[in-house]
Motif scaffolding. Structure first.
Motif, mmCIF file in Angstrom:
data_model
loop_
_atom_site.group_PDB
_atom_site.id
_atom_site.type_symbol
_atom_site.label_atom_id
_atom_site.label_comp_id
_atom_site.label_asym_id
_atom_site.label_seq_id
_atom_site.Cartn_x
_atom_site.Cartn_y
_atom_site.Cartn_z
ATOM 1 N N UNK A 63 0.829 -1.368 -0.299
ATOM 2 C CA UNK A 63 -0.136 0.280 0.096
ATOM 3 C C UNK A 63 0.733 1.703 0.079
ATOM 4 N N UNK A 64 1.975 1.105 0.915
ATOM 5 C CA UNK A 64 2.744 2.713 0.552
ATOM 6 C C UNK A 64 3.568 2.602 -0.949
ATOM 7 N N UNK A 65 3.368 1.740 -1.832
ATOM 8 C CA UNK A 65 3.902 2.059 -2.704
ATOM 9 C C UNK A 65 3.215 3.447 -3.397
ATOM 10 N N UNK A 66 2.566 4.013 -3.105
ATOM 11 C CA UNK A 66 1.510 4.694 -3.970
ATOM 12 C C UNK A 66 2.399 6.074 -2.959
ATOM 13 N N UNK A 67 2.788 5.389 -2.327
ATOM 14 C CA UNK A 67 3.462 7.461 -1.296
ATOM 15 C C UNK A 67 4.876 7.359 -1.855
ATOM 16 N N UNK A 68 5.312 5.980 -2.177
ATOM 17 C CA UNK A 68 6.606 5.757 -2.285
ATOM 18 C C UNK A 68 7.497 6.021 -4.012
ATOM 19 N N UNK A 69 6.218 5.905 -4.378
ATOM 20 C CA UNK A 69 7.055 5.130 -6.523
ATOM 21 C C UNK A 69 7.176 7.040 -6.539
ATOM 22 N N UNK A 70 8.103 6.705 -8.137
ATOM 23 C CA UNK A 70 8.660 8.018 -8.315
ATOM 24 C C UNK A 70 8.282 8.911 -9.095
ATOM 25 N N UNK A 71 7.020 7.925 -9.808
ATOM 26 C CA UNK A 71 5.821 8.295 -10.644
ATOM 27 C C UNK A 71 4.574 7.389 -11.311
ATOM 28 N N UNK A 72 3.509 8.436 -11.928
ATOM 29 C CA UNK A 72 3.253 7.114 -12.792
ATOM 30 C C UNK A 72 3.978 6.217 -13.361
ATOM 31 N N UNK A 73 4.943 6.774 -14.378
ATOM 32 C CA UNK A 73 5.113 5.376 -15.345
ATOM 33 C C UNK A 73 6.521 4.614 -14.548
ATOM 34 N N UNK A 83 4.117 -6.402 -10.831
ATOM 35 C CA UNK A 83 2.745 -5.615 -10.362
ATOM 36 C C UNK A 83 1.824 -7.224 -10.064
ATOM 37 N N UNK A 84 1.994 -8.597 -10.220
ATOM 38 C CA UNK A 84 1.250 -9.592 -9.252
ATOM 39 C C UNK A 84 1.590 -9.386 -7.367
ATOM 40 N N UNK A 85 2.476 -9.680 -7.413
ATOM 41 C CA UNK A 85 2.797 -10.197 -6.397
ATOM 42 C C UNK A 85 2.563 -8.312 -5.534
ATOM 43 N N UNK A 86 2.768 -7.350 -6.173
ATOM 44 C CA UNK A 86 1.911 -6.275 -5.676
ATOM 45 C C UNK A 86 0.382 -6.226 -5.001
ATOM 46 N N UNK A 87 0.181 -6.424 -6.490
ATOM 47 C CA UNK A 87 -1.548 -6.129 -6.313
ATOM 48 C C UNK A 87 -2.096 -8.003 -4.869
ATOM 49 N N UNK A 88 -2.050 -8.452 -5.247
ATOM 50 C CA UNK A 88 -1.998 -9.979 -4.048
ATOM 51 C C UNK A 88 -1.407 -8.513 -2.607
ATOM 52 N N UNK A 89 -0.149 -8.061 -2.415
ATOM 53 C CA UNK A 89 0.215 -8.093 -1.051
ATOM 54 C C UNK A 89 -0.768 -6.272 -0.394
ATOM 55 N N UNK A 90 -1.514 -6.207 -1.860
ATOM 56 C CA UNK A 90 -2.249 -4.581 -1.480
ATOM 57 C C UNK A 90 -3.343 -5.523 -0.783
ATOM 58 N N UNK A 114 -17.574 -2.826 -3.167
ATOM 59 C CA UNK A 114 -16.859 -3.523 -4.204
ATOM 60 C C UNK A 114 -15.418 -4.034 -3.565
ATOM 61 N N UNK A 115 -15.311 -4.891 -3.238
ATOM 62 C CA UNK A 115 -14.707 -5.552 -2.255
ATOM 63 C C UNK A 115 -13.440 -6.118 -3.028
ATOM 64 N N UNK A 116 -11.833 -5.780 -2.335
ATOM 65 C CA UNK A 116 -10.933 -7.264 -3.191
ATOM 66 C C UNK A 116 -10.604 -7.719 -1.484
ATOM 67 N N UNK A 117 -10.585 -7.947 -0.307
ATOM 68 C CA UNK A 117 -10.817 -8.944 0.373
ATOM 69 C C UNK A 117 -10.890 -10.475 -0.179
ATOM 70 N N UNK A 118 -9.826 -11.092 0.261
ATOM 71 C CA UNK A 118 -9.407 -12.239 -0.246
ATOM 72 C C UNK A 118 -10.554 -12.958 -0.058
ATOM 73 N N UNK A 119 -10.904 -14.314 -1.225
ATOM 74 C CA UNK A 119 -12.262 -15.375 -0.602
ATOM 75 C C UNK A 119 -12.071 -16.010 0.911
#
Length: 220
Positions: A63-73, A83-90, A114-119
Motif C-alpha cells: 500500500x505504501x508504494x503509492x506514497x513511495x513510487x517515483x511517478x506513474x510511469x 504487478x502480480x506480487x504487488x496486487x496480491x500484497x495490497x 466492491x471489495x478485494x478482501x481475499x475469499x
C-alpha cells in the motif's frame, strides 16, 4: 491484538461484499444495489486517502508504494511478475483497513462493498448469503479494461500515452491485467464456495437480470 472472527462477523452483519475479476460488472452492480435498497456504497479503493496517510513501509509496503513510487510511469511499466506480487500484497494489507472502516459505516445501515478482501478472509468474517463473486473471461477483462470513463482508468491511459513507447507500455500493462485475471485466479474465485455469476459477453445488457439474481441471493 487479535479480534476473533465471530466478533468481526457480528459487527459486519450489515455488510454485503462483491468480489471477482475485472469487467465482470462488480462496480455497476454495487451502484445499482445501493440505489435500489438505499445502501451505503463503498466503491473500489474507497477511503484510500485515509489509508495512505496511515500506512508505512515496514507494515504495509505494498500500500505504501503509492506514497513511495517515483511517478506513474514507474507504475505502468512494472513487469507482470512485479504487478502480480504487488496486487496480491495490497489485497492482504487493505483488509485490516477495510474491516475497521466497515464496522463504523455499517453500525446502523446496510453497506454494499466492491471489495478485494481475499475469499479465505471473507469466509471467516461473513456469511454465504452476504458475498457474491462476479467473473468474466480473461480476454474480456483485458480488452475491456479501459473501456470505461472512471477517473482511475483514464489516468492510467493518459500516463501510458506519455510513455516513450506507448504501444509497448500499453501491451505491458495489459499483460499485467491479464496476469491478475488469469485462469488461476478465475478458478480460485469459482472454487471458493461462494455464490458466483458469470458475465460472458458485452453485447447483451444483463444489468436488470443480474440485479434481480444478486438481490435474491443477498435476501434484500
Amino acid at each position: 491484538m487479535e479480534i476473533q472472527n465471530n466478533v468481526l462477523k457480528h459487527y459486519l452483519r450489515n455488510c454485503y461484499f462483491i468480489n471477482g475479476t475485472a469487467f465482470a460488472g462488480k462496480s455497476t452492480m454495487c451502484k445499482m444495489l445501493a440505489e435500489k435498497y438505499d445502501m451505503i456504497h463503498c466503491e473500489e479503493n474507497y477511503n484510500m486517502d485515509t489509508i495512505l496517510s496511515v500506512v508505512n513501509q515496514e507494515q504495509q509496503p505494498n500500500l505504501n508504494y503509492f506514497n513511495s513510487k517515483i511517478d506513474w510511469q514507474e507504475y505502468v511499466n512494472r513487469t507482470p511478475d512485479e504487478y502480480e506480487k504487488w496486487y496480491n500484497g495490497v489485497s492482504k494489507e487493505v483488509t485490516d483497513f477495510e474491516i475497521a472502516e466497515l464496522i463504523k459505516l455499517s453500525a446502523d445501515k446496510k453497506v454494499i462493498v466492491d471489495t478485494n478482501i481475499p475469499c479465505d478472509v471473507l469466509k471467516e468474517i461473513s456469511d454465504y448469503n452476504h458475498v457474491a463473486i462476479m467473473l468474466s473471461p480473461q480476454s474480456m477483462a483485458v480488452e475491456e479494461f479501459f473501456n470505461r470513463a472512471d477517473e482511475e482508468k483514464q489516468l492510467l491511459l493518459s500516463e501510458i500515452a506519455k510513455s516513450e513507447n506507448s504501444e509497448k507500455t500499453l501491451q505491458n500493462f495489459k499483460d499485467c491485467i491479464a496476469r491478475i485475471n488469469s485462469q488461476k485466479y478465475y478458478d480460485m474465485f469459482a472454487d471458493s464456495g461462494f455464490f458466483t455469476v458469470v458475465r460472458d459477453n458485452t453485447e447483451t445488457d444483463t444489468r436488470a437480470e443480474m440485479l434481480e439474481i444478486i438481490s435474491k441471493h443477498f435476501g434484500l
